[in-house]
Design an enzyme around this catalytic site. Structure first.
Site, PDB file in Angstrom:
ATOM      1  N   TRP B 361       0.680  -1.286  -0.070  1.00 51.16           N
ATOM      2  CA  TRP B 361      -0.167   0.059  -0.111  1.00 51.16           C
ATOM      3  C   TRP B 361       0.810   1.290   0.050  1.00 51.16           C
ATOM      4  O   TRP B 361       0.557   2.293  -0.267  1.00 51.16           O
ATOM      5  CB  TRP B 361      -0.917   0.332   1.157  1.00 51.16           C
ATOM      6  CG  TRP B 361      -0.303   0.524   2.706  1.00 51.16           C
ATOM      7  CD1 TRP B 361       0.795  -0.567   3.091  1.00 51.16           C
ATOM      8  CD2 TRP B 361      -0.429   1.295   3.357  1.00 51.16           C
ATOM      9  NE1 TRP B 361       1.219  -0.368   4.195  1.00 51.16           N
ATOM     10  CE2 TRP B 361       0.505   1.164   4.498  1.00 51.16           C
ATOM     11  CE3 TRP B 361      -1.308   2.400   3.374  1.00 51.16           C
ATOM     12  CZ2 TRP B 361       0.400   1.863   5.730  1.00 51.16           C
ATOM     13  CZ3 TRP B 361      -1.351   3.265   4.548  1.00 51.16           C
ATOM     14  CH2 TRP B 361      -0.360   2.840   5.732  1.00 51.16           C
ATOM     15  N   ASP B 362       2.167   0.976   0.394  1.00 51.85           N
ATOM     16  CA  ASP B 362       2.850   2.207   0.313  1.00 51.85           C
ATOM     17  C   ASP B 362       2.893   3.101  -0.728  1.00 51.85           C
ATOM     18  O   ASP B 362       3.303   4.402  -1.217  1.00 51.85           O
ATOM     19  CB  ASP B 362       4.661   1.960   0.777  1.00 51.85           C
ATOM     20  CG  ASP B 362       4.772   0.749   1.490  1.00 51.85           C
ATOM     21  OD1 ASP B 362       3.801   0.121   2.013  1.00 51.85           O
ATOM     22  OD2 ASP B 362       6.176   0.611   1.994  1.00 51.85           O
ATOM     23  N   GLU B 488       0.471  -2.194  12.522  1.00 48.14           N
ATOM     24  CA  GLU B 488       0.333  -3.703  12.255  1.00 48.14           C
ATOM     25  C   GLU B 488       0.538  -4.041  13.653  1.00 48.14           C
ATOM     26  O   GLU B 488       0.883  -5.664  14.012  1.00 48.14           O
ATOM     27  CB  GLU B 488       1.571  -4.121  11.577  1.00 48.14           C
ATOM     28  CG  GLU B 488       1.466  -3.684  10.082  1.00 48.14           C
ATOM     29  CD  GLU B 488       2.395  -4.199   8.953  1.00 48.14           C
ATOM     30  OE1 GLU B 488       3.314  -4.297   9.328  1.00 48.14           O
ATOM     31  OE2 GLU B 488       2.118  -4.227   7.753  1.00 48.14           O
ATOM     32  N   LYS B 592       2.123   0.585  16.314  1.00 46.85           N
ATOM     33  CA  LYS B 592       3.302   0.414  15.482  1.00 46.85           C
ATOM     34  C   LYS B 592       3.719   1.603  14.717  1.00 46.85           C
ATOM     35  O   LYS B 592       4.764   2.143  14.492  1.00 46.85           O
ATOM     36  CB  LYS B 592       3.411  -0.738  14.770  1.00 46.85           C
ATOM     37  CG  LYS B 592       4.612  -1.122  13.861  1.00 46.85           C
ATOM     38  CD  LYS B 592       4.418  -2.425  12.940  1.00 46.85           C
ATOM     39  CE  LYS B 592       5.885  -2.793  12.377  1.00 46.85           C
ATOM     40  NZ  LYS B 592       5.683  -3.638  11.224  1.00 46.85           N
ATOM     41  N   GLN B 593       2.753   2.075  14.050  1.00 45.32           N
ATOM     42  CA  GLN B 593       2.719   3.216  12.998  1.00 45.32           C
ATOM     43  C   GLN B 593       1.741   3.881  13.100  1.00 45.32           C
ATOM     44  O   GLN B 593       0.536   3.286  13.205  1.00 45.32           O
ATOM     45  CB  GLN B 593       3.154   2.430  11.754  1.00 45.32           C
ATOM     46  CG  GLN B 593       2.037   1.810  11.084  1.00 45.32           C
ATOM     47  CD  GLN B 593       2.314   0.757  10.338  1.00 45.32           C
ATOM     48  OE1 GLN B 593       2.654  -0.389  10.786  1.00 45.32           O
ATOM     49  NE2 GLN B 593       2.683   1.098   8.937  1.00 45.32           N
TER      50      GLN B 593
END
Lengths: 785, 785
Positions: B361-362, B488, B592-593
């Site tokens: 998806w980046d 994640e 995580k992000q």
């Protein structure tokens, strides 16, 4: 499913009317013999044809790599697979020049009978060879309950329509070719010829093989000896090589003459003992069996089973097929556990290689509740096996950065062998199930040695686990997030009610037991603060409830999930997990197996009667029973909330699971939990037995079809007999001290003086039976009246 | 992390001061050259020593089995791994009798420079052989932006301290031994010598190899040719064999004399084209390059980059190191995408084998937002690649029993290659990310061909997916249960806010575009009812909110989860996923992000300014940034809510990710998303650019360290230059039609007549900066003033 005509109906045997080669794998499981230590599948004596050849030793496995497409921290790197060990069942027969093989020639008669009282499998065959020579073969096989390491076969062959040259090759065969056990080539590779030959030997009529596994380094010794009864002039020879030992018997028989001998088989295995020690052990077992002799083995088998049935039998009047199925179920559970002695009870017992021979939560949750009340020493032994793996469970908890101990979802040795963590690591309820089995056994036996020893350690370490798995939220509730309950069509949810209630019970039981044994508890580092913390968490546990629907949620937000479109789900899409991704299952209101409904039974003291009825109805219409663990639990709760006929249908579903092959996989072994579940339905469903507190409570109710049901229980050193008629229940104290029990909440006192009491049955609540999901009605329907 | 002294600071180059053999793998990634079609890692010309040899062709992969310990329905059975193809970079040098090898002899000088304007990697070495002979080596390497199939190396060698015999072997090497790419032996086996030789050929100074992969059946042709500039009397020879082609140049040079030649390399690959066709294609590319010549290649490279910088450059005054890092980031993104032309942009570009060369998806979420505004045709090409995989995505949705299309979490070809479904299948947001990238590109370009074609299909099919993934509950809300958002360390949750808001935007954008192209939409089966259903679901989407905390929940119940004990988590336990089981991470409040914080940026129009500030603060203290995708998003939101200095620190974290090796894995390739994220922080963070509606909105604010920032944008055919000073912002329309933009909500009209407007900066909200989890402060801290 197979037809109702494959096996005849008989109260104490399971007779097979005629041989169906396409059902061999199935009948091999049904006719498997086991004492919980050795398991022999019901393979034909001559070895071929066969569905799956199978000879198992409890706890004997090979390790194999567990591959992960994307490995994560905590994933087990290796698994365990129960091995098909050296086959001692094989007796090849040569009639004149023809091998006795049912695929050739003419089978004029073939009958096999599993005798549930004698504990033997009998076979009688009349076969005419392609060349026209007739022989009658009679064999009787047993795996001894009395002598754990021993199996025996009495073999009789007799020609008819003329004399015949007869050769019998009695064998031990290692590394039989079998079906590939895995689609992972590495795992399969590990299991091709898994036994490395260490030694072979033979002398006179005795021979043996010793092997060791490559990775798990377990050593197995198999030995055989023979006693020839007649005729006198049998010529014998023996030989052995690494994977084969063979004793050959050759003779000529006139019509009416019989070759008759007994083959004794013994096994030993160990991870520690040396080759000579293990061989000696096997030879000693053979020597003991020789001394006992065939008649002695048969007699001790019968007497072991007489005692078992005296403690365990359930009589049903009104449905002979169900009566037979129930006895088969009880016999199967006994076979899995009788002499397991410090080993696990696998999900399939020792009847097939299904689930790799692993044990699951089923053991404590389905099998032990039965054994606790009918064979408490077997229940204790199984719990002691669990306790023997405590250090591994502590190490696993530590690996997962949790406190206490967390037991494996599936295992043989005690190591976690699961490859899919959302349905294993996250299914922490297994720990509460183990704790509850220990609590139940302790309550039912007052076995103080167990209580202050293994039970205390199991309860303390699992209580510690729950304190680290759960946490208090800002409002002071104790939450258990991201775990998986019994229903495998849900995962990683918040506050699964079954898990939370069982965890709370685990915490309370640990607190109570630790308080009873303060010095022992102190040695485990338990202090009053810790005990208070357990009670506090138990009292604050979250039970999610949908206020609008007035329904308990299986887990938080469950009742908000997508409705499953059952109408659009064709029959061939069951079991759903083979046709739908976990994503869809997890995010929908579809239940594989009793989960919230299991809580209604196991933790029924946490729900009002009305709530149970409402919850049962809600979950009944979304439960697809894609697991064989489900029907019996639904039956128990159905009986309690008033759906007695539905309970009866579910009893049939669980009791006939293997005799009718309802799950289409009995070939891989019998469904032990479902079979134990049949006993549970009788006793907890129709008998209404509950054991939440300090006395046994009964609420008996009988389905229309049955006129009488009677069952026996062992409880705190007493034996009880409960008989339920259409109008009254009769409670009899067969032996032991006076005891109070409950009947519909009323105290009933039993004593030597007043050893029989009867009470009228309470009328069951009248409720319209709820619907199952479309197409998921009980498969046997209402058994014919 | 590596030292700040490994590379020198320079505005337009990345100079390496001295060779550090232990950093070779790292510098190979930083010095990788690529045009998006061919990628050459910065391996030393002489081949050895090397960290990881790497030559990649976009889209060229081998299939390999994906093992599952417990396979489930829908698990992909095979994966894809980008291959290290035929290496054309190798130029072995023999000096007298000694191979030129930096591990031996004396390196008197070694300098490598990546030139961001010239688009070349230059190297100069002074080396003295163990025997004492000195040579000076000068090479320049480029991968042509103008001629997609061509790379070239200009090679110059000159002896000093005496004459030398010089032999250069210019090679093509296939099946170079490399590190094992997987711990699964089957996968590793598939990748050992993955190229099967089909043909080898040589003639004069030209040679070539053709290979095909075993499983994916992709064919690759590699060719080389040489132009010798001097001296006249070079003796040459050529040879070839299945995995090696070699052109040898031998000469003797006096001190001061130079051997100088150009090596031209060309690649072609195809799943369809025949061996002769593919060889012809490579030879033709070599012929074209020969005609262009070295000087021509260098000139076209420069002119391509001049144009790029003219559209894309970001100038920062006040921090030269950050200026350099930002330009390196922009250059890296360009290299990954410039000539990808119908292929994916992998997460590492073509700079290393990390993530198996997969795209995630980046691409749509980090890389395309930059490319859309600075290189829109590259953005379009990437979206057309996605669109080319639509049939696979539709098939995947169908396999998962969902409607529309669901795109893979990771892939090369378009097939799902993920092995862990909770972080892939369940991460449905990738579909909304793709839809949003299409919507954004369309809005920024008004590319009508794309709009009525690929965009419409992408938006319609993803909208259909959302209607089947989500459902209305009894209260009429549209819920999306059991999915995984960007974070994640969470999975399978209900109503992830990022997912829900992006899905709603997807649904609305599909409705709008379908309404604009009714006939095209009708051909896709879209009718008014379906469009209404999309709008309805979007309007009813659930956004979980914690009323007590007044915080938006990342997903339902998130704020009730266990608090992570950051104080008890030592530094060496990061990244947490290598030291803690998913169970703990998923059931705790640890992020995580950026996930909810990503929604604050991407869907900022759904939150009030106060809510953004409160949410940012809440999530900032639990976000550990174990993903390189996080810092840039946190920077953008930090800048918006008033934490400008924190934004600056996070800009450094994302911009220096590879030059400082902040994630300790740049050796596997550069972090393309984080590098594109550096541009996003400059433009969306400090420039305050938002593009939610029909005009560009700016809210510029500058961190204390910077005195000025200037960036350029391409938008609907115009070029804009935005300059932010300490007090004012300056908007300049460089070319194109009149345009209205927003500055702090106020309309600013730009036209040819009034092509410059300035406005005062709004004072940023004054807020105390929030804390990060203990030990997770920005790693570079506040860059020195």
């Amino acid at each position: 499913m197979i037809g109702a005509d494959v096996f005849g109906v008989d109260p104490w045997t399971v007779p097979e009317q005629r041989l169906q080669l396409d059902l061999l794998a199935h009948t091999e499981s049904v006719f498997a013999l086991s004492n919980g230590h050795i398991g022999l599948r019901g393979n034909l004596d001559e070895g071929e044809p066969s569905g799956h050849a199978g000879t198992y030793l409890n706890g004997f496995y090979e390790s194999r790599p567990l591959p992960h497409a994307e490995a994560a921290y905590g994933d087990p790197e290796s698994g365990e697979t129960m091995l098909n060990v050296t086959n001692g069942k094989v007796l090849r027969l040569l009639v004149d020049d023809e091998p006795f093989d049912l695929r050739y020639g003419t089978v004029e008669h073939h009958e096999r009978t599993l005798d549930l009282r004698a504990g033997v499998l009998r076979r009688e065959v009349r076969w005419r060879s392609p060349a026209g020579q007739g022989v009658i073969l009679r064999t009787t096989r047993l795996v001894s309950f009395a002598q754990r390491a021993v199996a025996a076969i009495r073999y009789e062959v007799e020609p008819y329509d003329g004399p015949a040259r007869i050769v019998v090759q009695s064998e031990l065969i290692a590394n039989e070719p079998g079906p590939e056990a895995s689609d992972d080539p590495r795992a399969a590779a590990a299991l091709v010829r898994p036994l490395q030959a260490e030694q072979h030997h033979h002398r006179e009529l005795r021979a043996g093989l010793v092997h060791v596994t490559r990775a798990s380094r377990l050593r197995v010794s198999a030995g055989m000896d023979h006693v020839i009864e007649r005729p006198q002039d049998v010529v014998t020879s023996a030989e052995s090589e690494p994977d084969l030992a063979r004793v050959t018997l050759a003779t000529e028989l006139r019509e009416g003459e019989t070759l008759c001998f007994v083959k004794l088989i013994a096994y030993g295995w160990s991870s520690q003992r040396s080759l000579p020690a293990l061989r000696d052990q096997t030879d000693a077992a053979l020597a003991a069996a020789l001394r006992t002799g065939w008649d002695g083995l048969v007699a001790s088998q019968r007497s072991y089973l007489d005692e078992f049935w005296d403690r365990a039998d359930v009589e049903l009047d009104g449905d002979p097929a169900l009566q037979q199925a129930l006895r088969f179920a009880l016999f199967s559970v006994l076979q899995s556990a009788a002499r397991a002695e410090g080993r696990a009870i696998p999900a399939k017992g020792l009847t097939g290689s299904g689930y790799d021979g692993h044990s699951f939560w089923d053991m404590e949750t389905y099998t032990l509740p039965m054994l606790t009340y009918v064979a408490p020493t077997a229940a204790r032994d199984a719990l002691l096996w669990r306790h023997s793996t405590l250090a591994l469970a502590q190490a696993r908890a530590s690996e997962l950065r949790l406190a206490g101990a967390t037991f494996p979802w599936r295992t043989i040795s005690g190591h976690e062998c699961s490859g899919y963590w959302p349905a294993s690591t996250a299914a922490f309820h297994v720990n509460a199930d183990i704790a509850d089995a220990a609590r139940r056994y302790l309550s039912a036996t007052h076995d103080e040695t167990f209580g202050r020893g293994a039970a205390l350690e199991l309860l303390v370490e699992t209580a510690r686990l729950w304190r680290s798995v759960g946490h208090h939220d800002a409002a002071g509730y104790f939450r258990i997030d991201g775990v998986t309950g019994p229903d495998e069509y849900s995962a990683l949810a918040g506050n699964n009610v079954y898990t939370n209630l069982m965890a709370a019970r685990n915490l309370r039981a640990a607190a109570t037991l630790a308080a009873q044994h303060p010095r022992r508890a102190a040695r485990l580092g338990v202090d009053e603060e810790e005990i208070a913390g357990w009670r506090d968490a138990a009292d604050a546990i979250v039970i999610p409830f949908d206020d609008e629907l007035q329904v308990t949620q299986q887990s938080e937000l469950f009742t908000r999930l997508r409705q499953w479109d059952f109408a659009a789900t064709p029959a061939e899409q069951y079991p759903l997990l083979l046709h739908h991704p976990y994503y869809s299952l997890y995010s929908s209101q579809v239940v594989k197996q009793a989960d919230l409904v299991f809580a209604l039974y196991a933790c029924g003291d946490a729900f009002s009667a009305e709530q149970k009825a409402r919850d049962f109805e809600y979950y009944e219409r979304i439960t697809v029973r894609d697991s064989s663990l489900s029907a019996c639990v639904q039956a128990i709760v159905a009986a309690e909330v008033g759906h007695t006929e539905l309970a009866y249908e579910y009893l049939a579903e669980t009791a006939f699971i293997d005799l009718r092959d309802l799950a289409s996989n009995t070939k891989d072994g019998v469904h032990l939990a479902a079979l134990a579940g049949a006993w549970l339905v009788a006793v907890a469903g129709f008998g209404g037995l509950r054991d939440h507190g300090d006395r046994l409570e009964f609420s008996p109710r009988l389905p229309a079809r049955l006129t009488r049901m009677s069952f026996r229980l062992t409880y705190r050193g007493r034996r009880l007999c409960v008989t339920v008629g259409r109008a009254r229940a009769r409670y009899e104290l067969l032996d032991g001290d006076a005891l109070e029990i409950g009947h519909e909440g009323e105290t009933v006192a039993l004593s030597a003086a007043e050893h029989v009491q009867t009470r009228p049955l309470a009328p069951p609540p009248a409720r319209a039976p709820p619907a199952q999901p479309s197409g998921r009605e009980p498969p046997l329907g209402r058994p014919q009246r």
